[in-house]
Design an enzyme around this catalytic site. Structure first.
Site: not given
Ligand code: NAD
Length: 428
Positions: A107, A219, A221-222
């Site tokens: 990292k 959530g 997001g992605n």
């Molecule tokens: P993102 O930024 O695309 O989405 C985050 C989502 O969480 C958003 O919809 C936001 O509105 C919501 N959110 C934030 N605070 C909140 C709260 N207090 N209550 C409810 N919803 C809330 O992020 P992502 O890429 O979808 O990642 C989400 C999680 O998954 C993170 O913990 C990230 O570390 C983990 N993760 C992501 C990936 C990846 O490939 N994107 C891979 C492994 C792990």
């Protein structure tokens, strides 16, 4: 150490110590694995737009590469600490090992806030980062990827500088590149789909028909959106989705008992995964403030937003209907909550297995880039399914055999695989 006193590195070492004891690892192996093999700390001088030079602090930490080149993201964050990066590099080693990828864990990053930097300043920071570390990373040594506040564009600048210095074309030195510039198809879907491949297997094992199940998701997001997409394609019903409302500075859960309409919600969401409350209400969604998603009477909970969401306090809201918690987010469950959930006999599929689809797809990108031959999306998602399914069953079988949680089983598999590689190489 953060301002709140929480130290991720200490937590990672405590987790390791517990499993090392269960595995009865010898002293040298324990010493080798409970800390990073190598750490690089360096300074990156950048001439800013105002003509003055600003000096940034950069890191790359390689926890272990006994199983293959290190893999892990680069973060740009103003509060980054060496201890956080150490912990994250260790967790990458375990994540790659539990998926049986021929990769180690690393990292890195730089202490900065990209919001305060122009595009030109960000480009110079990326190029400066590689200039300091180019001898110690590379397609067969250590392969970075995007992470918090870094994007495909940052990866391309890093790759370009690396190629300028080394005088060749090495797209496999980094992943998370945009499609068409060495990136892999399927990466956008990979993490969310990976979550649902694991969920599908868990439901089969419990003898539950996915078409008759309901889920609540934190959530949008992605990870969450693609998890909902595949879950619904399999016939599951998502009754509640919660996300952060930037305007009200609080979270809301959006509920429709007959099931949310993903396309509809996507059309009223922003790029940060926030849903427009007013539009959602006019489309017939009930909006509930706070963490109401947790008390939904569903079969499955999918925390896919943030860390520390299921705590000793919030888990009291979980309904008796819940059979499975599948961790899309990193670290959503605190150790106290975890113990309680295990006592309730709710099956928890741990983050570093459930959300590993992203790193599996990064590995596929690395393979494709090194071969300079790119796969179609069906192949990427098909191979992702195979890997996630196999790893899920490896962990499930051990957890049943030893009557331990899936989290403990996943750690045992990961740590014993890395320990075996160190031993086979004659390191310990
Ligand atoms: P993102 O930024 O695309 O989405 C985050 C989502 O969480 C958003 O919809 C936001 O509105 C919501 N959110 C934030 N605070 C909140 C709260 N207090 N209550 C409810 N919803 C809330 O992020 P992502 O890429 O979808 O990642 C989400 C999680 O998954 C993170 O913990 C990230 O570390 C983990 N993760 C992501 C990936 C990846 O490939 N994107 C891979 C492994 C792990």
């Amino acid at each position: 150490m953060t301002e709140t006193g929480f130290n991720a590195y200490k937590m990672a070492q405590d987790q390791f110590d517990k499993v090392a004891q269960q595995l009865d690892l010898d002293q040298a192996t324990k010493e080798l694995l409970r800390q990073p093999l190598r750490e690089y700390h360096f300074l990156i001088p950048v001439r800013m737009d105002d003509g003055k030079v600003k000096v940034f602090r950069g890191f790359r930490i390689q926890h272990n590469d006994a199983r293959g080149p290190c893999k892990g993201g680069i973060r740009f964050h103003p509060q980054e600490t060496a201890d956080t990066v150490r912990a994250l590099s260790m967790w990458m080693t375990w994540k790659c090992a539990v998926l049986d990828l021929p990769l180690g864990g690393g990292k890195g990053g730089a202490i900065c806030d990209p919001h305060d930097l122009s595009q030109r300043e960000q480009e110079l920071l990326c190029r400066g980062w590689v200039q300091q570390i180019c001898r110690d990373i590379g397609p067969f040594r250590d392969v970075p990827a995007p992470d918090v506040m870094t994007s495909g564009q940052h990866m391309l600048w890093i790759m370009d500088e690396y190629e300028k210095i080394t005088g060749g074309r090495y797209p496999g030195m980094i992943t998370g590149k945009p499609v068409g510039f060495g990136g892999s198809l399927g990466r956008t879907e990979a993490t969310g789909y990976g979550v649902i491949f694991c969920l599908r297997e868990a439901l089969l094992d419990l003898g539950m028909d996915i078409k008759k199940t309901t889920a609540a998701v934190q959530g949008f997001g992605n990870v969450a959106q693609y998890a909902i997409e595949l879950y619904q394609e399999y016939g599951g019903i998502t009754t509640i989705v919660s996300c952060w409302d930037q305007k009200d500075k609080q979270s809301y859960a959006y509920k429709k008992s007959e099931g949310v309409n993903l396309d509809e919600l996507r059309s009223i969401s922003d790029r940060f995964g926030g849903i427009n409350k007013q539009k959602a209400t006019s489309l017939g969604y009930e909006s509930l403030p706070g963490d109401n998603w947790l008390s939904a009477p569903v079969d499955i909970l999918i925390p896919a937003a943030l860390e520390n969401q299921l705590t000793a306090t919030t888990i009291k809201k979980i309904q008796k209907t819940v059979k499975i918690i599948i961790e899309g987010a990193n670290g959503p469950t605190t150790p106290e909550a975890d113990e309680h959930i295990n006592n309730q006999k709710i099956l928890t599929i741990p983050d570093f297995l459930a959300n590993a689809g992203g790193v599996v797809c990064s590995y596929f990108e690395q393979v494709q880039s090194n071969m300079n031959y790119y796969w179609d999306k069906n192949r990427v998602l098909g191979e992702l399914d195979d890997r996630m399914t196999k790893s899920f069953h490896d962990v499930l079988n051990l957890s049943k055999k030893r009557n331990i949680s899936m989290r403990d089983a996943a750690y045992m598999i990961a740590i014993s695989r890395v320990a075996e590689s160190c031993k086979a190489r004659g390191w310990v």
